[in-house]
Write a protein that holds these residues in place. Structure first.
Motif, PDB file in Angstrom:
ATOM      1  N   HIS A   1      40.882 -42.689  27.984  1.00 11.99           N
ATOM      2  CA  HIS A   1      40.893 -44.126  28.292  1.00 11.99           C
ATOM      3  C   HIS A   1      39.598 -44.616  28.936  1.00 11.99           C
ATOM      4  O   HIS A   1      39.322 -45.809  28.942  1.00 11.99           O
ATOM      5  N   SER A  46      48.419 -37.409  38.301  1.00 13.82           N
ATOM      6  CA  SER A  46      47.870 -37.386  36.943  1.00 13.82           C
ATOM      7  C   SER A  46      48.655 -36.398  36.094  1.00 13.82           C
ATOM      8  O   SER A  46      48.603 -35.184  36.326  1.00 13.82           O
ATOM      9  N   LYS A  67      55.044 -35.165  37.587  1.00 17.28           N
ATOM     10  CA  LYS A  67      56.056 -35.884  38.368  1.00 17.28           C
ATOM     11  C   LYS A  67      56.300 -35.079  39.630  1.00 17.28           C
ATOM     12  O   LYS A  67      56.508 -33.863  39.567  1.00 17.28           O
TER      13      LYS A  67
HETATM   14  N1  LIG Z   1      59.573 -52.049  35.135  1.00 12.04           N
HETATM   15  C1  LIG Z   1      60.244 -50.926  35.173  1.00 12.04           C
HETATM   16  O1  LIG Z   1      61.434 -50.878  34.883  1.00 12.04           O
HETATM   17  C2  LIG Z   1      59.522 -49.672  35.549  1.00 12.04           C
HETATM   18  C3  LIG Z   1      60.148 -48.432  35.446  1.00 12.04           C
HETATM   19  C4  LIG Z   1      59.418 -47.283  35.725  1.00 12.04           C
HETATM   20  C5  LIG Z   1      58.105 -47.385  36.163  1.00 12.04           C
HETATM   21  N2  LIG Z   1      57.548 -48.614  36.321  1.00 12.04           N
HETATM   22  C6  LIG Z   1      56.148 -48.740  36.759  1.00 12.04           C
HETATM   23  O2  LIG Z   1      55.348 -48.265  35.674  1.00 12.04           O
HETATM   24  C7  LIG Z   1      54.175 -47.635  36.186  1.00 12.04           C
HETATM   25  C8  LIG Z   1      54.068 -46.233  35.600  1.00 12.04           C
HETATM   26  O3  LIG Z   1      55.072 -45.405  36.173  1.00 12.04           O
HETATM   27  P1  LIG Z   1      54.970 -43.820  36.012  1.00 12.04           P
HETATM   28  O4  LIG Z   1      56.021 -43.186  36.791  1.00 12.04           O
HETATM   29  O5  LIG Z   1      54.861 -43.524  34.567  1.00 12.04           O
HETATM   30  O6  LIG Z   1      53.540 -43.613  36.689  1.00 12.04           O
HETATM   31  P2  LIG Z   1      52.698 -42.286  36.991  1.00 12.04           P
HETATM   32  O7  LIG Z   1      53.193 -41.141  36.195  1.00 12.04           O
HETATM   33  O8  LIG Z   1      52.600 -42.114  38.459  1.00 12.04           O
HETATM   34  O9  LIG Z   1      51.262 -42.778  36.426  1.00 12.04           O
HETATM   35  C9  LIG Z   1      50.135 -41.981  36.639  1.00 12.04           C
HETATM   36  C10 LIG Z   1      49.333 -41.958  35.348  1.00 12.04           C
HETATM   37  O10 LIG Z   1      48.727 -43.221  35.097  1.00 12.04           O
HETATM   38  C11 LIG Z   1      47.635 -42.977  34.245  1.00 12.04           C
HETATM   39  N3  LIG Z   1      46.629 -44.062  34.284  1.00 12.04           N
HETATM   40  C12 LIG Z   1      46.157 -44.695  35.374  1.00 12.04           C
HETATM   41  N4  LIG Z   1      45.239 -45.629  34.989  1.00 12.04           N
HETATM   42  C13 LIG Z   1      45.132 -45.548  33.626  1.00 12.04           C
HETATM   43  C14 LIG Z   1      44.385 -46.260  32.630  1.00 12.04           C
HETATM   44  N5  LIG Z   1      43.524 -47.234  32.948  1.00 12.04           N
HETATM   45  N6  LIG Z   1      44.559 -45.938  31.335  1.00 12.04           N
HETATM   46  C15 LIG Z   1      45.427 -44.967  30.971  1.00 12.04           C
HETATM   47  N7  LIG Z   1      46.162 -44.251  31.877  1.00 12.04           N
HETATM   48  C16 LIG Z   1      46.023 -44.549  33.183  1.00 12.04           C
HETATM   49  C17 LIG Z   1      47.025 -41.691  34.784  1.00 12.04           C
HETATM   50  O11 LIG Z   1      46.428 -41.082  33.677  1.00 12.04           O
HETATM   51  P3  LIG Z   1      45.211 -40.019  33.783  1.00 12.04           P
HETATM   52  O12 LIG Z   1      45.427 -39.233  35.057  1.00 12.04           O
HETATM   53  O13 LIG Z   1      45.351 -39.216  32.537  1.00 12.04           O
HETATM   54  O14 LIG Z   1      43.970 -40.849  33.834  1.00 12.04           O
HETATM   55  C18 LIG Z   1      48.241 -40.922  35.369  1.00 12.04           C
HETATM   56  O15 LIG Z   1      48.625 -39.834  34.556  1.00 12.04           O
HETATM   57  C19 LIG Z   1      54.288 -47.663  37.717  1.00 12.04           C
HETATM   58  O16 LIG Z   1      53.557 -48.759  38.206  1.00 12.04           O
HETATM   59  C20 LIG Z   1      55.774 -47.872  37.946  1.00 12.04           C
HETATM   60  O17 LIG Z   1      56.063 -48.483  39.187  1.00 12.04           O
HETATM   61  C21 LIG Z   1      58.212 -49.759  36.027  1.00 12.04           C
END
Ligand SMILES: NC(=O)c1ccc[n+]([C@@H]2O[C@H](COP(=O)([O-])OP(=O)(O)OC[C@H]3O[C@@H](n4cnc5c(N)ncnc54)[C@H](OP(=O)(O)O)[C@@H]3O)[C@@H](O)[C@H]2O)c1
Length: 350
Positions: free
Chosen positions: A210, A340, A343
């Motif tokens: 990315h 990164s 979990k």
């Molecule tokens: N609305 C809903 O119902 C809902 C439900 C669940 C989660 N969420 C939200 O969704 C988000 C993701 O949750 P998650 O648990 O999946 O997060 P997570 O696993 O903690 O996300 C971390 C990942 O984000 C990636 N990342 C960060 N910036 C990036 C970019 N510019 N481009 C591509 N990848 C990037 C990193 O990738 P690299 O390390 O490979 O760079 C890392 O692996 C959070 O903000 C969470 O609060 C919302």
């Protein structure tokens, strides 16, 4: 028999581990003896930034995996005492401490519980988020064709269609890749260079760094893309997707981008979007009337999630087990700073 929990005593306060009573399951509820509980970004946002009003002291953490300890009233017989199960928790809905995952016994909804067979508990909690299948397969969300087990081909109208999953090494992104591939779609995804092998192992067809200078151009080379899902939903990811859809001086590609956070949290204004491009945060309830059929497909006894977990068809990011309840504060810090491709998981009996 006593319970022990990691309590967040006050808003933005410290975690304290102490004995407490065991929550009693009520109508439609199940008591789980928790062997693994995940810490999700929402837990860190509540603990560090108080983004949601809670009743203190509170417990956090979801999903939980463990064994069925007791069965409440008005249940349907979906699970039996001793079954190995996983379930999302309801702490953000009910707000009572007995519903958080970071404790030895947790009360969950029977309707969302899923049997896991011999799957290790820490692995099970990485697989049990309802968000990716809700985002991909809800009738009011992206509405992709649902996967089945054993797999069946996509209907002719969907064959050859591509989905962009921006942020495939996030917990939500990795599961989304797995679900979209199980359904038969062509997946384009992005992550940091060190996570490329992880995304390839999940079956993503095109994996791009990315932060590489040519990524936007390379994704444009893969157009047309039928579905757009930004699982990161922050300014850098939204900007990259806008650059793909609306290159400077070029033609705008009409699309709707599904996000997991509100635009305001990314500091992006709707007015910045060119005409024909829209973006909106996922609004999905597993219990909404419109999702009844989705719910049965995913969460019924013998449904897709149970079979996907037991067969290994559904995969996500690997767990990082930080230790027992004493390590909850540390786990929250890790998630708050940003993980990164993993979990963070706590084992309440360790
Ligand atoms: N609305 C809903 O119902 C809902 C439900 C669940 C989660 N969420 C939200 O969704 C988000 C993701 O949750 P998650 O648990 O999946 O997060 P997570 O696993 O903690 O996300 C971390 C990942 O984000 C990636 N990342 C960060 N910036 C990036 C970019 N510019 N481009 C591509 N990848 C990037 C990193 O990738 P690299 O390390 O490979 O760079 C890392 O692996 C959070 O903000 C969470 O609060 C919302």
């Amino acid at each position: 028999m006593a319970n022990r929990a990691a309590f967040l005593e006050t808003e933005k306060g410290e975690f304290t581990v102490r004995d407490t009573e065991i929550g009693q399951p009520g109508d439609g509820e199940i008591l789980i003896k928790v062997h693994a509980a995940a810490i999700q970004p929402a837990d860190a946002k509540v603990a560090k930034m108080a983004v949601m009003k809670m009743e203190y002291p509170t417990t956090l953490g979801s999903p939980v995996a463990g064994t069925v300890e007791a069965i409440g009233t008005r249940t349907t017989g979906k699970v039996s005492i001793g079954d190995r199960v996983v379930c999302g928790t309801k702490i953000f809905v009910h707000k009572k401490a007995k519903y958080g995952g970071l404790q030895r016994y947790c009360v969950v909804d029977e309707s969302e519980i899923v049997e896991i067979g011999t799957t290790p508990f820490p692995l099970a909690v990485t697989l049990a988020s309802y968000t990716p299948p809700g985002a991909l397969f809800g009738s009011s969300t992206l509405n992709l064709h649902r996967p089945s087990l054993p797999p069946s081909p996509l209907p002719p109208s969907e064959q050859g269609k591509k989905i962009l999953i921006w942020g495939g090494s996030s917990a939500m992104g990795a599961l989304s890749i797995s679900y979209a591939k199980a359904a038969g779609y062509t997946v384009i995804s992005t992550c940091s260079a060190h996570n490329i092998p992880l995304l390839q192992s999940l079956g993503a067809d095109h994996v791009l760094d990315h932060s590489a200078a040519d990524t936007v151009q390379r994704v444009r080379g893969l157009l047309p893309i039928a579905y757009w899902f930004d699982t990161v939903s922050l300014k850098p990811s939204i900007s990259s997707i806008l650059n793909i859809l609306a290159p400077e001086g070029g033609e705008v590609i009409k699309a709707h981008v599904l996000l997991l956070l509100p635009l305001v949290m990314a500091g992006v204004k709707e007015e910045e979007f060119p005409e024909g491009v829209t973006a909106g945060m996922l609004r999905f309830s597993t219990h909404a009337e419109e999702n009844r059929e989705w719910n049965r497909w995913l969460l019924a006894k013998g449904g897709f999630l149970e079979r996907g977990i037991k067969s290994g068809a559904i995969r996500g990011v690997p767990p990082t087990v930080v230790g027992g309840l004493e390590r909850v504060g540390e786990g929250i810090e890790m998630v708050h700073k940003g993980v990164s491709g993993t979990k963070v998981v706590v084992e309440p009996w360790a």
